[in-house]
Design a protein around this motif. Structure first.
Motif, PDB file in Angstrom:
ATOM      1  N   ARG A  36       0.837  -1.204   0.000  1.00 27.26           N
ATOM      2  CA  ARG A  36       0.000   0.000   0.000  1.00 27.26           C
ATOM      3  C   ARG A  36       0.872   1.255   0.000  1.00 27.26           C
ATOM      4  NH1 ARG A  36      -5.491   0.586   1.295  1.00 27.26           N
ATOM      5  NH2 ARG A  36      -5.949   2.666   2.058  1.00 27.26           N
ATOM      6  N   HIS A  37       1.904   1.177   0.802  1.00 25.88           N
ATOM      7  CA  HIS A  37       2.799   2.330   0.918  1.00 25.88           C
ATOM      8  C   HIS A  37       3.598   2.522  -0.373  1.00 25.88           C
ATOM      9  CE1 HIS A  37       4.706   5.455   3.035  1.00 25.88           C
ATOM     10  NE2 HIS A  37       5.824   4.829   3.366  1.00 25.88           N
ATOM     11  N   SER A  40       2.672   4.783  -3.355  1.00 26.29           N
ATOM     12  CA  SER A  40       2.773   6.246  -3.326  1.00 26.29           C
ATOM     13  C   SER A  40       3.615   6.718  -4.508  1.00 26.29           C
ATOM     14  CB  SER A  40       3.451   6.710  -2.037  1.00 26.29           C
ATOM     15  OG  SER A  40       2.898   6.042  -0.948  1.00 26.29           O
ATOM     16  N   LYS A  47       1.775  15.400   1.559  1.00 27.35           N
ATOM     17  CA  LYS A  47       1.255  14.594   2.674  1.00 27.35           C
ATOM     18  C   LYS A  47       1.847  13.199   2.639  1.00 27.35           C
ATOM     19  CE  LYS A  47      -3.249  16.422   3.886  1.00 27.35           C
ATOM     20  NZ  LYS A  47      -4.594  15.999   4.237  1.00 27.35           N
ATOM     21  N   ARG A  49       2.314   9.137   4.771  1.00 28.99           N
ATOM     22  CA  ARG A  49       1.544   8.055   5.386  1.00 28.99           C
ATOM     23  C   ARG A  49       2.297   7.611   6.635  1.00 28.99           C
ATOM     24  NH1 ARG A  49       1.071   5.103   1.224  1.00 28.99           N
ATOM     25  NH2 ARG A  49      -1.141   5.096   0.754  1.00 28.99           N
ATOM     26  N   HIS A  79       6.597  10.915   5.461  1.00 34.50           N
ATOM     27  CA  HIS A  79       6.101   9.633   5.970  1.00 34.50           C
ATOM     28  C   HIS A  79       6.643   9.389   7.372  1.00 34.50           C
ATOM     29  CE1 HIS A  79       4.795   9.036   1.910  1.00 34.50           C
ATOM     30  NE2 HIS A  79       6.027   9.252   1.490  1.00 34.50           N
ATOM     31  N   PHE A 213      -0.352  13.922   7.384  1.00 35.14           N
ATOM     32  CA  PHE A 213      -0.680  12.537   7.027  1.00 35.14           C
ATOM     33  C   PHE A 213      -1.981  12.405   6.236  1.00 35.14           C
ATOM     34  CE2 PHE A 213       2.003  11.937  10.857  1.00 35.14           C
ATOM     35  CZ  PHE A 213       3.048  11.298  10.200  1.00 35.14           C
ATOM     36  N   GLU A 215      -2.877   9.393   5.588  1.00 31.13           N
ATOM     37  CA  GLU A 215      -3.376   8.094   6.053  1.00 31.13           C
ATOM     38  C   GLU A 215      -2.514   7.602   7.213  1.00 31.13           C
ATOM     39  OE1 GLU A 215      -4.751   5.216   3.087  1.00 31.13           O
ATOM     40  OE2 GLU A 215      -3.123   3.938   3.804  1.00 31.13           O
ATOM     41  N   ILE A 216      -3.168   6.915   8.146  1.00 33.12           N
ATOM     42  CA  ILE A 216      -2.433   6.300   9.257  1.00 33.12           C
ATOM     43  C   ILE A 216      -2.799   4.817   9.285  1.00 33.12           C
ATOM     44  CG2 ILE A 216      -2.159   6.241  11.784  1.00 33.12           C
ATOM     45  CD1 ILE A 216      -2.830   9.241  11.778  1.00 33.12           C
ATOM     46  N   ILE A 217      -1.795   3.950   9.113  1.00 31.07           N
ATOM     47  CA  ILE A 217      -2.066   2.503   9.137  1.00 31.07           C
ATOM     48  C   ILE A 217      -1.558   1.935  10.455  1.00 31.07           C
ATOM     49  CG2 ILE A 217      -1.720   0.295   7.978  1.00 31.07           C
ATOM     50  CD1 ILE A 217      -1.095   1.680   5.439  1.00 31.07           C
TER      51      ILE A 217
END
Ligand SMILES: Nc1ncnc2c1ncn2[C@@H]1O[C@H](COP(=O)(O)OP(=O)(O)OP(=O)(O)O)[C@@H](O)[C@H]1O
Length: 573
Positions: A36-37, A40, A47, A49, A79, A213, A215-217
């Motif tokens: 997922r990362h 990018s 922004k 993650r 990130h 961010f 997104e935060i996983i």
């Protein structure tokens, strides 16, 4: 089979946040998160993650995968790849701390050897686990008296001071360390919660997070405590897009406050449709079936994606030693680990890629655990043993190194408050140089014996000192004799408690179940409420090809019947 598992992974890689990805063991959670990362774009992003995990091992693995894919940029700002503690610290606590005294995040109070004093005995502060009820607006939480380890409980029970006196001293000790700038994960959570609930603090902290961010996983989300979930809820409320990835069946940190059921409720609020991963890329079909007997909800076994081994589950009738770890394999009269090794060879599973595990350290053959509250020379003897043990865990090595640093610093920098990080800052000593020096020193020491003290003292005096060292005669000499644990025969097979094996895997796994009544528990207890079953679940799901269970001789047949009832191939050996 492979296509279906890949399709599930791909759906989890691309799903829009907020999302919940419940995943079975060996589902490739790390693969999904890093993929997922890695999507990018390469250009400089406004922004980033945040990839958050619970362990440094998981953090390092994610960062390594990004680098290996030629994307070192994904490890850097904007990130963030790190542990939950460090995320909360960096973004929700530190920005509002004064610069002086310099705020520092500790992994544990053990790393500064903080002591609770002023009672009738001294006990290390890290021996007292804490709880934090997120519904209370309390800044410090309470001591979790029911979660004390055995040794600490003995010390407290023998104390003439009441628990409320101890509690007062414990909280005061924590407070005084915090005033000096030191924090552990517990304080970090308390302060983060307080900050997010305080309008002024939140107004200062949230905008930088929102602009940094996209997104935060959160990986291993099943390990979130109630306080962690309350913090995540507040971030969600602030429109930070969250993705939670985890396996509720592997929740084995309830003793540390993890709330797998609360996770379910939070995940449902996050997104009504979970993106489930049910393909197991690690384990054989037999192991997937075995694992399914240890989890809730009568769910069918996960799909073994890439393996076709059909090695049966091995049941080893065992005579467990009442104390110590010299357990005997009943049919052959040999040590249990040796018997396991012979069996793995029979199935062409290389012994060097096997591991032996148990719920408690005490059950395991191999290196013994560091005892709390021992004298400094006994700690150093333990550290020296760790330094000479092939396959010692990273945690043990880090602890061993810290013990050696403390011993050397006590001699080189007498009277300097004894806090290694302060001494390092004062003398501008890089941490890796200090650790290398300490480890080399530890490694050079002769094997501990009763008259070890004078040899250690000679070695300390002879070791080339670091800059700024100013020994003063005999100050820092470690007094007394080491208390030595019984030497354990080297097994050549990795051993570790289940809690240290999260995310790990091996071709063959032997789980030791020494307690009578284990089969009864397996058959009747509910994994949703009985964490022990979840610990066993984590243990057997570490295995790729061969799972073996050693249990009291008289219980073997009962477990054989139980597994046969689930049509699981097995062999009593
Ligand atoms: N798409 C894939 N292709 C090939 N191998 C994969 C794939 N996904 C995962 N794997 C492999 O499966 C194994 C398990 O993956 P991983 O360790 O990430 O699982 P996990 O979900 O973290 O499991 P656990 O929670 O049980 O620790 C690893 O050896 C990994 O390399």
């Amino acid at each position: 089979m492979r296509e279906a598992a890949e399709a599930q992974q791909q759906a989890a890689v691309t799903v829009t946040a907020p999302a919940f990805v419940p995943a079975c063991p060996g589902a490739g959670k790390t693969y999904v998160i890093t993929s997922r990362h890695l999507q990018s774009p390469r250009r400089l992003l406004r922004k980033g993650r945040a990839l958050i995990s619970f362990t440094r091992v998981a953090r390092d693995q994610m960062a390594r995968r990004c680098r290996q894919a030629g994307r070192a940029d994904l490890v850097q700002a904007p990130h963030f790849i790190g542990t939950l503690d460090s995320f909360l610290w960096e973004f929700l606590v530190k920005p509002l701390r004064k610069a002086d005294p310099m705020p520092r995040l500790l992994e544990s109070w053990a790393s500064v050897k903080a002591l609770v004093e002023g009672v009738d005995r001294e006990i290390s502060l890290h021996r007292f686990p804490m709880t934090l009820a997120p519904s209370h607006n309390s800044a410090h939480g309470k001591v979790a008296w029911d979660k004390l380890d055995y040794d600490t409980r003995q010390l407290i029970d023998a104390s003439s001071c009441s628990r409320s006196v101890w509690e007062e001293k414990i909280l005061a000790t924590r407070k005084s360390w915090c005033e000096q700038g030191y924090f552990t994960g517990h304080e970090v959570r308390a302060v983060a919660l307080w900050n997010l609930r305080n309008a002024e603090a939140a107004a200062a902290l949230l905008p930088p997070l929102q602009s940094r961010f996209a997104e935060i996983i959160v990986d291993e989300a099943q390990d979130c405590s109630a306080a962690d979930l309350a913090i995540l809820q507040l971030l969600h409320d602030a429109d930070l897009p969250l993705v939670l990835v985890g396996d509720p069946d592997q929740a084995i940190y309830a003793w540390r406050g993890a709330e797998p059921e609360a996770l379910g409720a939070f995940a449902a609020r996050l997104s009504p449709t979970p993106h489930r991963l049910t393909g197991n890329w690690r384990s054989s079909p037999v192991i997937c079936r075995l694992a399914a007997t240890l989890r809730t909800g009568q769910r069918p076994p996960d799909t073994s994606v890439v393996r076709d081994d059909n090695i049966p589950v091995l049941l080893l009738p065992t005579l467990f030693a009442a104390t110590g770890s010299r357990h005997i394999h009943a049919p052959t009269g040999t040590g249990i680990v040796g018997a396991f090794r012979t069996l793995t060879e029979e199935y062409a599973v290389p012994a060097q890629d096997c591991l032996v595990t148990a719920y408690r350290y005490a059950t395991l053959p191999g290196i013994s655990r560091e005892k709390p509250n021992t004298n400094a020379i006994t700690s150093l003897a333990w550290a020296r043993t760790v330094a000479h043990t092939p396959g010692a865990s990273g945690d043990d090595l880090a602890r061993a190194c810290a013990i050696a640093v403390r011993a050397l610093f006590g001699y080189w920098y007498p009277g300097q408050s004894g806090r290694p990080d302060r001494i390092m800052a004062t003398h501008r000593l890089p941490a890796d140089q200090v650790n290398r020096t300490a480890f080399a020193f530890l490694h050079s020491l002769p094997a501990p014996h009763k008259e070890w003290g004078p040899q250690v003292w000679q070695a300390m005096k002879a070791w080339p000192a670091l800059p700024g060292a100013a020994p003063q005669g005999g100050k820092g000499r470690l007094a007394g004799k080491p208390i030595l644990s019984r030497p354990q025969p080297a097994t050549g097979i990795r051993t570790n408690i289940v809690h240290q094996l999260k995310g790990d895997e091996a071709d063959g796994v032997l789980l030791l179940l020494p307690d009578t009544g284990s089969v009864q528990r397996w058959a009747t207890a509910n994994p949703a409420t009985d964490e022990v079953l979840r610990v066993w679940y984590v243990a057997v799901t570490r295995a790729r090809r061969l799972a073996a269970i050693a249990l009291p001789q008289e219980e073997t047949d009962a477990l054989a019947r139980l597994l046969a009832g689930h049509h699981i191939p097995l062999r009593i050996a």
